[in-house]
Design a protein around this motif. Sequence first.
Motif, PDB file in Angstrom:
ATOM      1  N   THR A 358       0.690  -1.376  -0.108  1.00 29.36           N
ATOM      2  CA  THR A 358      -0.008   0.011   0.085  1.00 29.36           C
ATOM      3  C   THR A 358       0.962   1.358   0.118  1.00 29.36           C
ATOM      4  N   SER A 359       2.054   1.096   0.553  1.00 34.58           N
ATOM      5  CA  SER A 359       2.938   2.290   0.551  1.00 34.58           C
ATOM      6  C   SER A 359       3.286   2.673  -0.859  1.00 34.58           C
ATOM      7  N   ASP A 360       3.535   1.566  -1.766  1.00 33.04           N
ATOM      8  CA  ASP A 360       3.477   2.141  -3.555  1.00 33.04           C
ATOM      9  C   ASP A 360       2.168   2.566  -4.061  1.00 33.04           C
ATOM     10  N   LEU A 361       0.817   2.047  -3.347  1.00 34.12           N
ATOM     11  CA  LEU A 361      -0.288   2.561  -4.077  1.00 34.12           C
ATOM     12  C   LEU A 361      -0.486   4.052  -3.454  1.00 34.12           C
ATOM     13  N   LEU A 362      -0.015   4.565  -2.334  1.00 28.12           N
ATOM     14  CA  LEU A 362       0.058   5.762  -1.959  1.00 28.12           C
ATOM     15  C   LEU A 362       0.666   6.850  -2.898  1.00 28.12           C
ATOM     16  N   LEU A 363       1.786   6.531  -3.509  1.00 26.62           N
ATOM     17  CA  LEU A 363       2.622   7.025  -4.250  1.00 26.62           C
ATOM     18  C   LEU A 363       1.835   7.076  -5.908  1.00 26.62           C
ATOM     19  N   THR A 383      10.882  17.716  -8.567  1.00 29.48           N
ATOM     20  CA  THR A 383      12.413  17.921  -9.160  1.00 29.48           C
ATOM     21  C   THR A 383      13.421  16.788  -8.563  1.00 29.48           C
ATOM     22  N   ASN A 384      13.208  16.327  -7.508  1.00 28.75           N
ATOM     23  CA  ASN A 384      13.901  15.156  -7.084  1.00 28.75           C
ATOM     24  C   ASN A 384      13.605  13.845  -8.054  1.00 28.75           C
ATOM     25  N   PRO A 385      14.689  13.323  -8.661  1.00 31.82           N
ATOM     26  CA  PRO A 385      14.497  12.025  -9.491  1.00 31.82           C
ATOM     27  C   PRO A 385      14.063  10.787  -8.394  1.00 31.82           C
ATOM     28  N   ALA A 386      14.485  10.803  -7.360  1.00 34.24           N
ATOM     29  CA  ALA A 386      14.018   9.603  -6.377  1.00 34.24           C
ATOM     30  C   ALA A 386      12.581   9.792  -6.171  1.00 34.24           C
ATOM     31  N   ASN A 387      11.805   8.809  -5.687  1.00 30.32           N
ATOM     32  CA  ASN A 387      10.449   9.013  -5.213  1.00 30.32           C
ATOM     33  C   ASN A 387      10.529   9.112  -3.372  1.00 30.32           C
ATOM     34  N   PRO A 388       9.663   9.693  -2.997  1.00 24.09           N
ATOM     35  CA  PRO A 388       9.743   9.744  -1.533  1.00 24.09           C
ATOM     36  C   PRO A 388       9.660   8.207  -1.089  1.00 24.09           C
ATOM     37  N   SER A 389      10.322   8.162   0.374  1.00 23.46           N
ATOM     38  CA  SER A 389      10.329   6.714   1.048  1.00 23.46           C
ATOM     39  C   SER A 389       9.201   6.759   1.844  1.00 23.46           C
ATOM     40  N   ILE A 390       8.229   5.809   1.643  1.00 27.59           N
ATOM     41  CA  ILE A 390       7.093   5.623   2.545  1.00 27.59           C
ATOM     42  C   ILE A 390       7.059   4.413   3.372  1.00 27.59           C
ATOM     43  N   PRO A 410      -2.821  12.439   0.296  1.00 27.42           N
ATOM     44  CA  PRO A 410      -1.968  13.608   0.573  1.00 27.42           C
ATOM     45  C   PRO A 410      -1.314  14.177  -0.563  1.00 27.42           C
ATOM     46  N   SER A 411      -0.827  15.590  -0.721  1.00 27.90           N
ATOM     47  CA  SER A 411       0.021  15.816  -1.793  1.00 27.90           C
ATOM     48  C   SER A 411       1.555  15.495  -1.529  1.00 27.90           C
ATOM     49  N   VAL A 412       2.313  14.847  -2.183  1.00 26.75           N
ATOM     50  CA  VAL A 412       3.761  14.441  -1.541  1.00 26.75           C
ATOM     51  C   VAL A 412       4.732  14.835  -2.841  1.00 26.75           C
ATOM     52  N   ILE A 413       4.399  15.998  -3.594  1.00 26.09           N
ATOM     53  CA  ILE A 413       5.361  16.542  -4.514  1.00 26.09           C
ATOM     54  C   ILE A 413       6.549  16.633  -3.952  1.00 26.09           C
ATOM     55  N   ASP A 414       6.517  17.301  -2.736  1.00 27.15           N
ATOM     56  CA  ASP A 414       7.737  18.060  -1.991  1.00 27.15           C
ATOM     57  C   ASP A 414       8.063  17.151  -0.740  1.00 27.15           C
ATOM     58  N   LEU A 415       7.684  15.887  -1.001  1.00 31.68           N
ATOM     59  CA  LEU A 415       7.779  15.022   0.266  1.00 31.68           C
ATOM     60  C   LEU A 415       9.230  14.237   0.238  1.00 31.68           C
ATOM     61  N   ASP A 416       9.917  14.096   1.259  1.00 33.06           N
ATOM     62  CA  ASP A 416      11.296  13.413   1.084  1.00 33.06           C
ATOM     63  C   ASP A 416      10.963  11.897   1.777  1.00 33.06           C
ATOM     64  N   SER A 417      10.324  11.889   2.925  1.00 36.28           N
ATOM     65  CA  SER A 417      10.045  10.747   3.492  1.00 36.28           C
ATOM     66  C   SER A 417       8.701  10.861   4.486  1.00 36.28           C
ATOM     67  N   LEU A 418       8.219   9.794   4.747  1.00 37.97           N
ATOM     68  CA  LEU A 418       6.752   9.518   5.474  1.00 37.97           C
ATOM     69  C   LEU A 418       7.053   8.535   6.283  1.00 37.97           C
TER      70      LEU A 418
END
Length: 465
Positions: A358-363, A383-390, A410-418
């Motif tokens: 489900t962490s992948d589903l969130l993205l 801008t970050n090529p990597a996806n946030p880690s969830i 939620p909006s995660v465009i500027d998220l690094d980790s959750l």
Amino acid sequence: MEKLTHLKSAVASLSQISENEKNGFINLVSRYLSGEAQHIEWSKIQTPTDEVVVPYDTLVSIPDDPAETKKLLDKLVVLKLNGGLGTTMGCTGPKSVIEVRNGLTFLDLIVIQIEHLNSKYGCSVQLVLMNSFNTHDDTLKIVEKYSNSNIEIHTFNQSQYPRLVVEDFTPLPCKGQAGKDGWYPPGHGDVFPSLMNSGKLDAFLSQGKEYVFIANSDNLGAIVDLKILNHLIKNKNEYCMEVTPKTLADVKGGTLISYEGKVQLLEIAQVPDEHVNEFKSIEKFKIFNTNNLWVNLKAIKRLVEADALKMEIIPNPKEVDGVKVLQLETAAGAAIRFFDHAIGVNVPRSRFLPVKATSDLLLVQSDLYTLIDGFVIRNKDRTNPANPSIELGPEFKKVGNFLSRFKSIPSVIDLDSLKVTGDVWFGTGVILEGKVSIAAKPGVKLEIPDGAVIENKEINGPEDI
């Protein structure tokens, strides 16, 4: 060998499976018993050159000529590995019918993508689903809803093998285990013999099809790529594995190596203990297998008929009702060393977007992606090529629970980790930025209010929001 003689007579009595399946199974077990495991000599491993693992950006672009594109696509069949159940995510039935985005399932998206190609270029790319006995009946019902589409959909089953009781090497179904638990599908390496045994391979060859693009049905990035197809046809490559640069999340993934003049897949299970850390390092082994594979159909036929596809056997121990059993499996990627002019293509990360949890589903459901013609496309604003880690706690593990805990994603465009732990519920329009950790205290329900903006915060209660 006594084990094998005893096993052969036991397997002969199993009426549920075909002669092909019985032979395939005995063949696999006898290879396993003979201990033919291939030992890798670490000192002989070489990093593949760009000739062997071709950088994606060196592939020639296809001229924008619809007639030429149609010609290319008419040589292609798309095969999705559809044998898996959605059990990890708390779903019954085939994983490919989990809703991914806008109410559309994995399978819906795959069909829309191919329909789009067929209508745009007037070609006839066909879709083949390799089911297992676990997903077969459900998939047939589901596929009916596409009967009006401009795409031919085929299904076939991969082999059904009996689980082996470890203690005396007897097939579990011979011990009175009549249900599905007595059997297993032997991994996706089985795609080659099963495609042939189903009669589909010969049918495709007779229609002039040349290549099959094989991918996991849960990898949303595995879309038809004309540049790769064109390259293979021009260079007569019988097999191509898409690899992509490793990140720390992929350290266990198999990698391509050059070994004794051939390109082959190196899996973590084959690595001697003293080299495991080296294998996991991003420095020496920079790429990993996405399991997007392009394979020449004639070559599959030739090698299956010659019984030449002897992929490494992966023993998978399980327990059924307290009985220790063994299932022997193989992986399709390991077949690379048997094909002529086999290559890897080092593709952008966007071609590897699997939904395993489900962490992948969130993205995938978030504003990080948009959906166009069935293609899941990454938002350019990130801008970050990597996806946030969830990391989501066990309360979010099942799809149903996951969906009920978010009024909207939620909006995660500027998220690094959750990181979320405990009984947490999200309102609508929440924005997450930077590093966010949300931990509800045991026994306390923590609600994130509508419209909350949380940036670089650790939240343990309402007072922290």
